[in-house]
Every structure is written in structure tokens, then in C-alpha cells.
Design an enzyme around this catalytic site. Structure first.
Site, PDB file in Angstrom:
ATOM      1  CB  ILE A  33      -0.960  -0.021   1.217  1.00 27.61           C
ATOM      2  CG1 ILE A  33      -2.194   0.831   0.959  1.00 27.61           C
ATOM      3  CG2 ILE A  33      -0.260   0.383   2.510  1.00 27.61           C
ATOM      4  CD1 ILE A  33      -3.317   0.611   1.964  1.00 27.61           C
ATOM      5  CG  ASN A  88      11.872  -5.413   7.161  1.00 27.23           C
ATOM      6  OD1 ASN A  88      13.057  -5.388   6.851  1.00 27.23           O
ATOM      7  ND2 ASN A  88      10.979  -4.618   6.588  1.00 27.23           N
ATOM      8  N   GLY A  94      12.796  -3.819  11.882  1.00 26.56           N
ATOM      9  CA  GLY A  94      11.851  -2.911  11.232  1.00 26.56           C
ATOM     10  C   GLY A  94      10.545  -3.571  10.832  1.00 26.56           C
ATOM     11  CG  HIS A 101       5.474  -9.184   5.458  1.00 31.64           C
ATOM     12  ND1 HIS A 101       5.187  -9.169   6.794  1.00 31.64           N
ATOM     13  CD2 HIS A 101       6.135  -8.025   5.195  1.00 31.64           C
ATOM     14  CE1 HIS A 101       5.650  -8.046   7.327  1.00 31.64           C
ATOM     15  NE2 HIS A 101       6.236  -7.336   6.376  1.00 31.64           N
TER      16      HIS A 101
HETATM   17  P1  5GP Z   1       7.128  -4.578   7.526  1.00 27.78           P
HETATM   18  O1  5GP Z   1       7.546  -3.219   7.986  1.00 27.78           O
HETATM   19  O2  5GP Z   1       6.309  -5.311   8.566  1.00 27.78           O
HETATM   20  O3  5GP Z   1       8.245  -5.407   6.991  1.00 27.78           O
HETATM   21  O4  5GP Z   1       6.208  -4.354   6.274  1.00 27.78           O
HETATM   22  C1  5GP Z   1       4.832  -4.176   6.340  1.00 27.78           C
HETATM   23  C2  5GP Z   1       4.386  -3.670   4.993  1.00 27.78           C
HETATM   24  O5  5GP Z   1       2.990  -3.823   4.893  1.00 27.78           O
HETATM   25  C3  5GP Z   1       4.706  -2.188   4.772  1.00 27.78           C
HETATM   26  O6  5GP Z   1       5.522  -2.041   3.626  1.00 27.78           O
HETATM   27  C4  5GP Z   1       3.326  -1.558   4.594  1.00 27.78           C
HETATM   28  O7  5GP Z   1       3.317  -0.527   3.643  1.00 27.78           O
HETATM   29  C5  5GP Z   1       2.471  -2.736   4.177  1.00 27.78           C
HETATM   30  N1  5GP Z   1       1.084  -2.627   4.566  1.00 27.78           N
HETATM   31  C6  5GP Z   1       0.618  -2.302   5.806  1.00 27.78           C
HETATM   32  N2  5GP Z   1      -0.725  -2.311   5.802  1.00 27.78           N
HETATM   33  C7  5GP Z   1      -1.113  -2.647   4.545  1.00 27.78           C
HETATM   34  C8  5GP Z   1      -2.394  -2.809   3.932  1.00 27.78           C
HETATM   35  O8  5GP Z   1      -3.457  -2.658   4.530  1.00 27.78           O
HETATM   36  N3  5GP Z   1      -2.385  -3.157   2.610  1.00 27.78           N
HETATM   37  C9  5GP Z   1      -1.246  -3.345   1.910  1.00 27.78           C
HETATM   38  N4  5GP Z   1      -1.359  -3.693   0.631  1.00 27.78           N
HETATM   39  N5  5GP Z   1      -0.020  -3.202   2.460  1.00 27.78           N
HETATM   40  C10 5GP Z   1       0.034  -2.844   3.762  1.00 27.78           C
END
Ligand code: 5GP
Length: 115
Positions: A33, A88, A94, A101
Site C-alpha cells: 500500500i 524484516n 523494522g 512476509h
Molecule cells: P514490515 O515493515 O512489517 O516489513 O512491512 C509491512 C508492509 O505492509 C509495509 O511495507 C506496509 O506498507 C504494508 N502494509 C501495511 N498495511 C497494509 C495494507 O493494509 N495493505 C497493503 N497492501 N499493504 C500494507
């Protein structure tokens, strides 16, 4: 930690929308997103695993599958000149969403070392 639901469970159940680019029995891939590169896809297992710190020996085939999906996806979206795959883990890593994921980032030159 494994029992906690996240926003990604809602994407898996279609409770909230996402731009899904790939799905199979084991995983889902959708556009981030808040993209950090022209291509920024998240690849998640359907199994709820909070982070890489929580994986078990039995998850080895699933983890391998995720990497193979990423390799195929990267070709499909035209990342011939390379890409970065990021996982991450935890606070210092982070991680914001505690559902395992991979990030697949590409279509721009990515710096090293990461911030
Ligand atoms: P992290 O920081 O946990 O490695 O990455 C989480 C990712 O999830 C971030 O890049 C963030 O932009 C994405 N993200 C968080 N909420 C949503 C959502 O509701 N939809 C989508 N498509 N991505 C999301």
C-alpha cells in the site's frame, strides 16, 4: 504471537481489499500500500506465522515455496535487471506487521547498505 490477527489476515479473507497479483494454496502476493519502489509486492504465507523468528522445522517446504514464487513473480513483472527481497524481523529488523512476509522490490536501483 502466532495467535494474533493482523491486517494481512483481513487481506487473506478479503475483508479489506488489496491488489492481488498471485495466489495459490499456500500463499498470497499483493502490492504494498506504501510502495518503496515502482514494483513493491508483499508475499505472505496463508499460514499464520508471526515472523521468521517463529518458524519451525516443519515450515521448511513452505519457506522454500515462498522463495520460488518470488523468483517466478519477479520474472513475470519484468525484473530482469534485478530486484531485492527483504524479510524484516522483529523490532530492530523494522517489522511492523507480525505476519511473515517477504517484500519484493524492483524497477529502480536500490542502495546498499540499507538504512
Ligand atoms: P514490515 O515493515 O512489517 O516489513 O512491512 C509491512 C508492509 O505492509 C509495509 O511495507 C506496509 O506498507 C504494508 N502494509 C501495511 N498495511 C497494509 C495494507 O493494509 N495493505 C497493503 N497492501 N499493504 C500494507
Amino acid at each position: 504471537m502466532n495467535q494474533e490477527t493482523t491486517i494481512f489476515d483481513k487481506i487473506l479473507s478479503r475483508e479489506i481489499p488489496a491488489e492481488i497479483v498471485y495466489e495459490d494454496d499456500l500463499c498470497l502476493a499483493f502490492n504494498d500500500i506504501n510502495p518503496q519502489a515502482p514494483i513493491h509486492i508483499l508475499i505472505i504465507p496463508k499460514k499464520r506465522i508471526a515472523s521468521l523468528a517463529e518458524v519451525k522445522d516443519e515450515d521448511a517446504p513452505l519457506l522454500g515455496h515462498l522463495l520460488l514464487v518470488i523468483s517466478k513473480l519477479a520474472k513475470q513483472v519484468g525484473l530482469e535487471s534485478g530486484y531485492r527481497t527483504v524479510l524484516n524481523t522483529g523490532t530492530d529488523g523494522g517489522q511492523d506487521v507480525y505476519h511473515l512476509h517477504f517484500h519484493l522490490l524492483g524497477k529502480r536501483s536500490l542502495n546498499w547498505p540499507p538504512g
